[in-house]
Design an enzyme around this catalytic site. Structure first.
Site, short mmCIF file in Angstrom:
data_model
loop_
_atom_site.label_atom_id
_atom_site.label_comp_id
_atom_site.label_asym_id
_atom_site.label_seq_id
_atom_site.Cartn_x
_atom_site.Cartn_y
_atom_site.Cartn_z
N LEU A 208 0.87 -1.18 -0.17
CA LEU A 208 -0.05 -0.63 -0.10
C LEU A 208 0.98 1.37 0.01
O LEU A 208 1.91 1.45 0.82
CB LEU A 208 -0.75 0.47 1.36
CG LEU A 208 -2.11 -1.06 1.72
CD1 LEU A 208 -2.39 -0.57 2.80
CD2 LEU A 208 -2.82 -0.94 0.53
N HIS A 209 0.45 2.49 -0.98
CA HIS A 209 1.22 3.35 -1.09
C HIS A 209 0.91 4.81 -1.36
O HIS A 209 1.21 5.46 -1.81
CB HIS A 209 2.52 3.51 -1.54
CG HIS A 209 2.32 3.03 -3.17
ND1 HIS A 209 2.15 1.90 -3.97
CD2 HIS A 209 2.72 3.98 -4.02
CE1 HIS A 209 2.29 2.72 -5.00
NE2 HIS A 209 2.01 3.56 -5.40
N ARG A 210 -1.36 3.95 -1.97
CA ARG A 210 -1.18 5.43 -2.76
C ARG A 210 -2.06 6.53 -1.96
O ARG A 210 -3.06 5.78 -0.35
CB ARG A 210 -2.36 4.74 -3.34
CG ARG A 210 -1.75 4.49 -5.19
CD ARG A 210 -2.89 3.63 -5.49
NE ARG A 210 -2.13 3.10 -7.03
CZ ARG A 210 -1.31 4.17 -7.87
NH1 ARG A 210 -0.65 5.44 -7.98
NH2 ARG A 210 0.03 3.58 -9.13
#
Length: 361
Positions: A208-210
């Protein structure tokens, strides 16, 4: 022909590696082609940049612009300022950019303003989501590109709709898959494999990074807790992106299944993907690799710029809510993987096709 190749962030390194190999193959046969590799420094964490040069046998960059982080505007401006000096000092016949990060757009703009032709690898992909910085980078880059290299017929059609000259569009396949095929015999388990008792098909990969998923601490924690409960007795390996880690800060999370690890190098990460039960991600690129490897992928976004991974591959677009992810994951557990296939020209030869086209220009 002198080519300047741009790399700035983790996905770029995976994409340029086979292109460099294809150029060097031509050089070994006496072809008049050379390259200069420029690392913008957009990703400067060792596990997000340097490791990839070592593992994928990419030569050390001829120049590192060392721009590092900042706002979208600050980073883009820093890249443009530094790359303009670099390109003036080291003239080139062509600047080759890949993907859709800030480095891609910034270096394309600089090249065109210095009257240097631009080739864009992975041209034409579109999500239709203008809230994504990457979408803006794609549109701007493609609006000034001279040679378009696409991963799918859909991407080629997108370019035609945007008014690109059809004779400049070349459907060549996917360079990320070139890298995957070239390294499948080299992938290896990470150091924590035995420590965590991991075995094939007994764990899920999570990335996850958005901003839509990680920028708000409370909702991120709720998402992680929901995923932790959702997978039953499966472990979840979560290589935590520096951005996500910073947002969590010192928060003490009580999680039964999620194992937090540092960002992984390419060879370890591909081993984890290949041997996983499933992948949950908000990345676009990972869905390409899971498609080729036949691994179920659940993409936590409302749009994707890679529709072929859904139509042909193993990708499922599930939105950003834990409720919908849980529902779709439960359907998968009950019914299994409904379809599986590999898109056209994702055969490991895209880079050779790209270089062959460039040599005719």
């Amino acid at each position: 022909m002198k080519i300047t190749i741009i790399a700035g962030a983790r996905p770029n390194f995976i994409k340029i590696a086979p292109i460099i190999k294809a150029i060097e193959k031509k050089q070994s046969k006496g072809t008049n082609i050379s390259y200069r590799l420029v690392h913008t420094g957009q990703h400067y964490d060792k596990n997000l940049s340097e490791t990839f040069f070592e593992e994928l046998n990419i030569p050390q960059p001829d120049a590192n612009l060392e721009v590092k982080s900042g706002t979208q505007a600050e980073q883009t401006a820093a890249i443009m300022t530094a790359f303009e000096k670099e390109l003036i000092q080291n003239p080139s016949d062509l600047v080759l950019v890949v993907g859709d990060v800030n480095s891609t757009m910034a270096c394309a703009i600089v090249a065109k303003k210095l009257n240097v032709k631009v080739a864009h690898v992975e041209a034409g992909i579109r999500s239709g989501d203008m809230t994504m910085p990457e979408e803006i980078n794609r549109i701007v880059t493609d609006s000034i590109t001279d040679y378009f290299f696409t991963t799918s017929t859909t991407a080629s059609e997108n370019l035609i709709k945007y008014g690109a000259n059809a004779t400049h569009i070349h459907f060549v396949g996917n360079v990320m898959i070139d890298t995957l095929y070239q390294n499948l015999t080299r992938i290896s388990p990470p150091q924590f494999w035995d420590e965590f008792g991991l075995v094939k098909n007994n764990y899920v990969i999570l990335t996850l990074h958005r901003p839509s998923n990680v920028d708000e601490e409370k909702s991120l924690i709720a998402l992680l807790q929901g995923i932790d409960k959702m997978v039953g007795d499966k472990k979840i390996v979560f290589p935590i992106h520096p951005r996500t880690k910073a947002i969590l800060g010192e928060t003490k999370l009580i999680l039964k299944n999620i194992l937090l690890v540092e960002p992984q190098g390419y060879l370890n990460f591909m081993f984890l993907i290949k041997n996983s039960f499933a992948v949950i991600t908000d990345s676009g690129g990972i869905s390409e690799e899971t498609t080729v490897l036949g691994i179920p992928c659940f993409t936590m976004r409302t749009t994707t710029e890679r529709p072929e991974t859904i139509k042909i591959g193993t990708n499922n677009l599930v939105g950003t809510s834990i409720e919908n992810l849980t529902l779709e994951f439960a359907k998968f557990l009950k019914n299994g993987l409904s379809k599986r296939g590999i898109p056209e020209l994702w055969d490991g030869c895209a880079s050779d096709r790209i270089v062959a086209v460039l040599l005719t220009k």
